[in-house]
Scaffold this motif. Structure first.
Motif, PDB file in Angstrom:
ATOM      1  N   TRP A 108     -63.416 139.646  -8.235  1.00  0.00           N
ATOM      2  CA  TRP A 108     -62.581 140.732  -8.746  1.00  0.00           C
ATOM      3  C   TRP A 108     -62.102 141.686  -7.662  1.00  0.00           C
ATOM      4  N   SER A 109     -62.806 141.783  -6.551  1.00  0.00           N
ATOM      5  CA  SER A 109     -62.401 142.667  -5.445  1.00  0.00           C
ATOM      6  C   SER A 109     -61.894 144.005  -5.968  1.00  0.00           C
ATOM      7  N   ILE A 110     -62.808 144.838  -6.438  1.00  0.00           N
ATOM      8  CA  ILE A 110     -62.431 146.111  -7.047  1.00  0.00           C
ATOM      9  C   ILE A 110     -61.434 146.859  -6.165  1.00  0.00           C
ATOM     10  N   ALA A 111     -61.608 146.780  -4.849  1.00  0.00           N
ATOM     11  CA  ALA A 111     -60.606 147.297  -3.905  1.00  0.00           C
ATOM     12  C   ALA A 111     -59.884 146.085  -3.314  1.00  0.00           C
ATOM     13  N   ALA A 112     -58.583 145.984  -3.555  1.00  0.00           N
ATOM     14  CA  ALA A 112     -57.825 144.820  -3.083  1.00  0.00           C
ATOM     15  C   ALA A 112     -57.714 144.784  -1.567  1.00  0.00           C
TER      16      ALA A 112
END
Length: 502
Positions: A365-369
């Motif tokens: 999901w990589s909360i921070a892209a």
């Protein structure tokens, strides 16, 4: 004025506006860096601004198209950004040669706002270093252990509310809405020292103000875009991205709490208390506004991101019943060990499979892209064989594509699949360094990662031990493609069915 003169003036004005909007469009060509042609104003974020794609999907797709390049150009609205795709180069910039890239690029114009400019994530150079040193003791294991009981009180209210909705053994809920209330209450308690119960009182002021500040939609999205393209417009008009009354609310909340505690010798194991102690022990003379700013960035980072982490993990557990069952079995073992006592920080950290589930959630999901740096002094980048690659100039903006690296099949086989075993003790040593950086890298990584993981572990434990998570009629089928804009939430929500295990 004659008609011809009007046409000439209007044409000149349009040409000047176009030139101003596209003035950097030949930046990469001049410096021999591959890039994709941008659109005026929005750069390479056209589909995001038009609400056709999410920022995360845009970064992933851009990375996949350009990962053969060690460095590739990207237009963040008007501004050119150098995306680094090579993990070893990310390591050099973030750690070995950190002094050349010590700062983040402010994501909004904060020059006239002391609260925002005082946030750790935006502070620069020595001032950032001093504040980071001041805050580091706040996030030690011992401090998190002492704070955990405050979280447990919020978890208890959350599960109590959930069980009230299960009179027939199951119910359907939109996870984001449900978890946002929990995240709000935890931040209110652990960061701001106030007690809220957003399940009993969903219209409490702290919750409403928090929701409005973290939802970048409508007028906020327009102001955010203008701040990136032409911040002088907002300054000239006297407009701020965040409503002054709402930021003043947080200012008063923290300052009043600090004064009251000092006057009445009140000690509570929360963020305000820890910041007060850090302020006293620090050689730096931090103002009350500096302390408020750290509470604000803590709120701003945790309110949405911690909620999304729990929602994303729950969605993956729902979608992968075998993973959910294995996690449930681990939670059962922990429950037996606790013997009816509430979960503690140390016991929560014993759950190895829980760690694996959360690590895989953060990968997929990589909360921070992405994360970023800005070059502070001219720097010649070389590869592993010490061959010259590129010379960065002062002011160059650099991005590291977290979501792209996490979804690269060269680094993670079958990246679309949710496989917690990637992070088992036997396998995690095989992960190439700097291909997995969910909290950033180097000295400017996320200082609150231990806090975020502590909250997520505990909430998932209580959820899984009490309920089985299943798909519902409203569950979004393709959840990644349902996310739009710069947020992380699907338009159709995180719907799922909760089935009581009791």
């Amino acid at each position: 004025m004659a008609f011809l003169e009007i046409v000439v003036v209007a044409s000149l004005a349009l040409w000047l506006a176009y030139r101003w909007l596209t003035i950097y469009h030949d930046e990469f060509k001049k410096r021999n860096i591959p890039y994709e042609k941008p659109y005026p104003v929005v750069g390479n974020f056209g589909n995001v601004v038009m609400n056709k794609d999410s920022a995360q999907k845009t970064i992933i797709d851009f990375y996949k198209r350009n990962k053969m390049h060690k460095i590739v150009g990207f237009f963040n609205f008007r501004k050119p950004v150098y995306i680094i795709n090579e993990p070893e180069m990310i390591k050099k910039i973030c750690i070995k040669d950190f002094d050349n890239f010590p700062n983040h690029t402010p994501f909004i114009n904060v020059d006239d706002d002391p609260l925002l400019s005082g946030m750790l994530t935006i502070m620069k150079d020595q001032r950032w270093k001093n504040m980071r040193n001041t805050l580091t003791p706040v996030f030690t294991t011992a401090k998190m252990r002492n704070m955990f009981p405050l979280m447990n009180e919020c978890f208890s209210e959350c599960i109590k509310n959930l069980k009230m909705q299960l009179p027939n053994g199951s119910c359907e809920l939109e996870m984001k809405q449900f978890m946002t209330k929990l995240s709000n209450d935890i931040i209110a308690s652990t960061a701001f020292g106030i007690s809220t119960n957003s399940y009993k009182d969903p219209n409490n002021q702290f919750y409403n103000v928090g929701q409005s500040l973290t939802n970048f939609r409508g007028s906020e999205m327009i102001k955010f875009t203008i701040s990136n393209v032409a911040p002088w417009i907002l300054k000239y008009l006297g407009i701020k991205i965040f409503d002054q009354k709402k930021t003043d609310y947080f200012m008063r909340l923290v300052i009043d709490a600090m004064k009251y505690r000092e006057k009445n010798n009140i000690v509570r194991p929360d963020m305000i208390q820890l910041l007060l102690e850090a302020k006293k022990e620090s050689a730096q003379h931090w103002s009350d506004e500096d302390i408020v700013a750290q509470c604000f960035v803590f709120f701003f980072a945790a309110f949405e991101n911690n909620t999304i982490l729990i929602c994303a993990a729950s969605h993956e557990l729902m979608s992968n019943p075998d993973v959910q069952q294995r996690l449930y079995e681990e939670c059962l073992e922990i429950k037996e060990e606790l013997q009816d006592q509430p979960l503690s920080y140390d016991i929560a950290n014993k759950m190895k499979y829980m760690d694996m589930v959360l690590n895989e959630t953060l990968r997929k999901w990589s909360i921070a892209a992405l994360t970023d740096r800005v070059c502070s002094k001219d720097y010649k980048l070389t590869d592993e064989e010490d061959n010259f690659v590129f010379e960065f100039k002062v002011g160059d903006r650099v991005w590291f594509p977290i979501s792209g690296l996490h979804m690269d099949e060269q680094h993670f086989e079958n990246p679309e699949e949710f496989i917690p075993e990637r992070f088992s003790d036997d396998n995690k040593g095989n992960i190439k360094p700097f291909t997995y950086i969910p909290f950033g890298a180097g000295p400017r990584n996320c200082i609150g990662n231990r806090y975020a993981l502590m909250q997520a572990k505990a909430m998932l434990y209580y959820l899984v031990i009490n309920c089985k998570l299943e798909r519902s009629e409203n569950t979004v089928k393709d959840i990644f493609n349902d996310i739009r804009g710069f947020g992380s939430s699907p338009r159709g929500g995180f719907w799922m069915r909760f089935v009581s295990r009791n």
